[in-house]
Design an enzyme around this catalytic site. Sequence first.
Site, PDB file in Angstrom:
ATOM      1  CB  ALA A  59      -7.462   1.708  10.349  1.00 52.10           C
ATOM      2  CB  THR A  60      -9.536   5.880  12.322  1.00 48.84           C
ATOM      3  OG1 THR A  60      -8.184   6.015  11.906  1.00 48.84           O
ATOM      4  CG2 THR A  60      -9.783   6.767  13.526  1.00 48.84           C
TER       5      THR A  60
ATOM      6  CE  LYS B  17      -3.070   2.895   2.655  1.00 47.04           C
ATOM      7  NZ  LYS B  17      -3.946   3.106   3.819  1.00 47.04           N
TER       8      LYS B  17
ATOM      9  N   GLY C 230      -8.394   9.595   9.177  1.00 46.62           N
ATOM     10  CA  GLY C 230      -8.743   9.736  10.587  1.00 46.62           C
ATOM     11  C   GLY C 230      -9.822  10.764  10.886  1.00 46.62           C
TER      12      GLY C 230
ATOM     13  CB  ALA D 243      -8.435   7.698   4.026  1.00 41.89           C
ATOM     14  N   GLY D 244     -11.201   8.085   5.637  1.00 42.60           N
ATOM     15  CA  GLY D 244     -12.292   9.020   5.851  1.00 42.60           C
ATOM     16  C   GLY D 244     -13.598   8.395   6.309  1.00 42.60           C
TER      17      GLY D 244
END
Lengths: 255, 66
Positions: free
Chosen positions: A209-210, A100, A161, A187-188
């Site tokens: 993830a977050t 990645k 994040g 992301a996001g």
Amino acid sequence: MTGTEEPLVIGDRKIDSRLIMGTGGAANLAVLERALVASGTALTTVAMRRIDAVTGTGVLDLLRRLGIEILPNTAGCRSAAEAVLTARLAREALQTDLIKLEVIADERTLLPDPIELLDAAEQLVADGFTVLPYTNDDPVLARKLEQAGCAAVMPLGSPIGTGLGIRNPHNISMIVDAASVPVVLDAGIGTASDAATAMELGCDAVLLATAVTRAADPERMAHAMRLAVQAGWAARGAGRIPRRYWARASSPDVD
Amino acid sequence: MRIIINGEPHTMVEAATVADVIAVLGAPPVGVAVAVDGEVVPRASWSTHQLPAEARVEVLTAVQGG
């Protein structure tokens, strides 16, 4: 074909889940393990760091025990040269050609640096890597990354994040419509509806993830994300109704 | 002989190898990779790859992230 039974294919690999997980932000490995199991993921990211700044290789042991394929990233790299070296170290350490590719422009936005990103992608493709670039939600850059030989393109929904969801769904649609490699929304993501939206827009997978690791209950949120990705994929395949301005009765007319 | 390991100065015996650096750090045998002066040194060469003076050695492993 129903649900998520059709596997995600990236390069020459079949991935048995359309939810790709990250491991950052989890309070500890026990919490992470429960979240990964609940997510049903088959591919999960790790970062590369100097060994004296960490203890042990617990996350690798965990992923191997769970039978989850490892996707190393180049998080923290700010130039093509740094990212290329980090990718080569990841390949040597983890014995995988998957990478990645992240090349971040600044710490405040964590947005990709498009010029360094494309340069690094070209070098890594030439070196035999299967490159999955984390990119801006820019259809032109996505096309250039695909032309450079990347095995997928991974546009952001919003900055890493932030949990702001998909800020420019039209751009994501344009990327999907033009791409002939898998598109992974990366992301996001804030909550399950964001993941479902990504899939409804035609993305092939979601990477997050977050949204899970920092949720109040990571295991329950991981389960929610798994269902959302499945639901969004199924809805995309089913073909939604066109949007209408005025109402249209679903019951027969009254005589 | 002075070298830099992960940004910190270290003193090693003359003709030290990458394997000696791994031993000094107490690094685990798997999941680790080494670069010397910006070039990856494959694991198979660790015991024979001698470090030049002032070598900059990076030893990385996988951690939670992304």
